[in-house]
Scaffold this active site. Sequence first.
Site, mmCIF file in Angstrom:
data_model
loop_
_atom_site.group_PDB
_atom_site.id
_atom_site.type_symbol
_atom_site.label_atom_id
_atom_site.label_comp_id
_atom_site.label_asym_id
_atom_site.label_seq_id
_atom_site.Cartn_x
_atom_site.Cartn_y
_atom_site.Cartn_z
ATOM 1 N N GLY A 42 0.606 -1.571 12.330
ATOM 2 C CA GLY A 42 0.101 -2.936 12.478
ATOM 3 C C GLY A 42 -1.289 -3.090 11.906
ATOM 4 O O GLY A 42 -1.558 -2.755 10.751
ATOM 5 N N ARG A 78 -6.129 0.985 3.907
ATOM 6 C CA ARG A 78 -5.003 1.493 3.132
ATOM 7 C C ARG A 78 -4.650 0.566 1.975
ATOM 8 O O ARG A 78 -4.239 1.031 0.906
ATOM 9 C CB ARG A 78 -3.795 1.746 4.037
ATOM 10 C CG ARG A 78 -3.288 0.564 4.858
ATOM 11 C CD ARG A 78 -2.275 1.072 5.875
ATOM 12 N NE ARG A 78 -1.607 0.030 6.664
ATOM 13 C CZ ARG A 78 -2.066 -0.474 7.785
ATOM 14 N NH1 ARG A 78 -3.251 -0.070 8.268
ATOM 15 N NH2 ARG A 78 -1.372 -1.385 8.458
ATOM 16 N N HIS A 121 0.515 -5.559 2.609
ATOM 17 C CA HIS A 121 1.386 -4.835 3.534
ATOM 18 C C HIS A 121 2.806 -5.389 3.504
ATOM 19 O O HIS A 121 3.054 -6.474 2.981
ATOM 20 C CB HIS A 121 0.801 -4.936 4.943
ATOM 21 C CG HIS A 121 -0.623 -4.511 5.006
ATOM 22 N ND1 HIS A 121 -1.007 -3.230 5.341
ATOM 23 C CD2 HIS A 121 -1.774 -5.185 4.745
ATOM 24 C CE1 HIS A 121 -2.331 -3.135 5.284
ATOM 25 N NE2 HIS A 121 -2.813 -4.315 4.926
ATOM 26 N N HIS A 178 0.821 -1.212 0.000
ATOM 27 C CA HIS A 178 0.000 0.000 0.000
ATOM 28 C C HIS A 178 0.854 1.259 0.000
ATOM 29 O O HIS A 178 2.020 1.262 0.413
ATOM 30 C CB HIS A 178 -0.921 0.015 1.225
ATOM 31 C CG HIS A 178 -0.170 0.067 2.525
ATOM 32 N ND1 HIS A 178 0.323 1.246 3.053
ATOM 33 C CD2 HIS A 178 0.186 -0.908 3.386
ATOM 34 C CE1 HIS A 178 0.938 0.995 4.187
ATOM 35 N NE2 HIS A 178 0.872 -0.311 4.430
ATOM 36 N N GLY A 179 0.252 2.363 -0.461
ATOM 37 C CA GLY A 179 0.929 3.646 -0.408
ATOM 38 C C GLY A 179 1.084 4.138 1.028
ATOM 39 O O GLY A 179 0.579 3.540 1.979
#
Length: 344
Positions: free
Chosen positions: A112, A148, A272, A99-100
């Site tokens: 987390g 996200r 992630h 993700h950005g």
Amino acid sequence: MASLVVQQAIGALQTSGPSSSFGCRQDILSVPVKLGLKECKFSNGYPMWNRFSSSQKHSCVIQASTSQASVVDTMSLPSNRISEKLKKPNEAALILIRHGESMWNEKNLFTGCVDVALTKKGIEEAIEAGKRISNIPIDMIYTSALIRAQMTAMLAMTQHRRKKVPIIMHNENEQANLWSEIYSEETRKQSIPVITTWQLNERMYGELQGLNKQETAERYGKEKVHEWRRSYDIPPPNGESLEMCAERAVAYFKENIEPQLQSGKHVMIAAHGNSLRSIIMYLDKLTSQEVISLELSTGIPLLYICKEGKFMRRGSPVGTTEAGVYAYTRRLAAYRQKLDDMLQ
């Protein structure tokens, strides 16, 4: 030869499914099986013949309405082409995107499994990632349950040249399924299912979540915090180690995503740093020592090719301006050419 095919077809029908009084399936559809100069249609289990001239082409398919499976007409192909068709391996693209930048990345906080959104920079990173993969086919998208990762996937897809719409699947219960039903077949064809799952979440940082990373290092010592963040099997207080994160992420990948790739589906995963490191560890067969030094930048996609049960890393596509960047395989090159032809 033709009579043998008919006998085999009738035998298959007589030995499967619920039967009528004639011993044949009642749910068989009457559709075209190649029989030389004759076409056969089945009605109530009995063959009906129509004779054609030798100059006409004839085809025959036997189809059951319950499975919608058809008998492949191999008689029309030379034997070498039949062998090639049957042996042709599936080949699929796998795109991994971290993700950005999130709002807590910007604040240097341990995030987390806390569900925070992207920053403006993170949005720009997601859009840039989309430009890099805009010519790669995508049939399915998997994301974590965190916003996200989902934002990154959705924003990236706004840049794809195929212009299919990513739609999050809601399978929480029967009502959720019903309320999100799509009733247009054409719209369904122009959609890409997005499956969200907690197994692809970032690893849970336990009592570190929400703490400033620099302040935590000053409080507990740099070596201790580095051990929590970078060791493979030592978790932070009441949190997950990378090993624990890998157990759930890789298990989900092997059970749910890998079969899709092996069937020829092109897949994108937006997730992630640690869940993706775990999957890369599996794909690249890294050791526990090698994976702890693996760094993934936010918003930079990685491309793998899945072929014959093996994964080949192709690095990160550099963008739409380089003509040959997608010619990693003939299939991807052909897909890009198809997009060029469609959009001219």
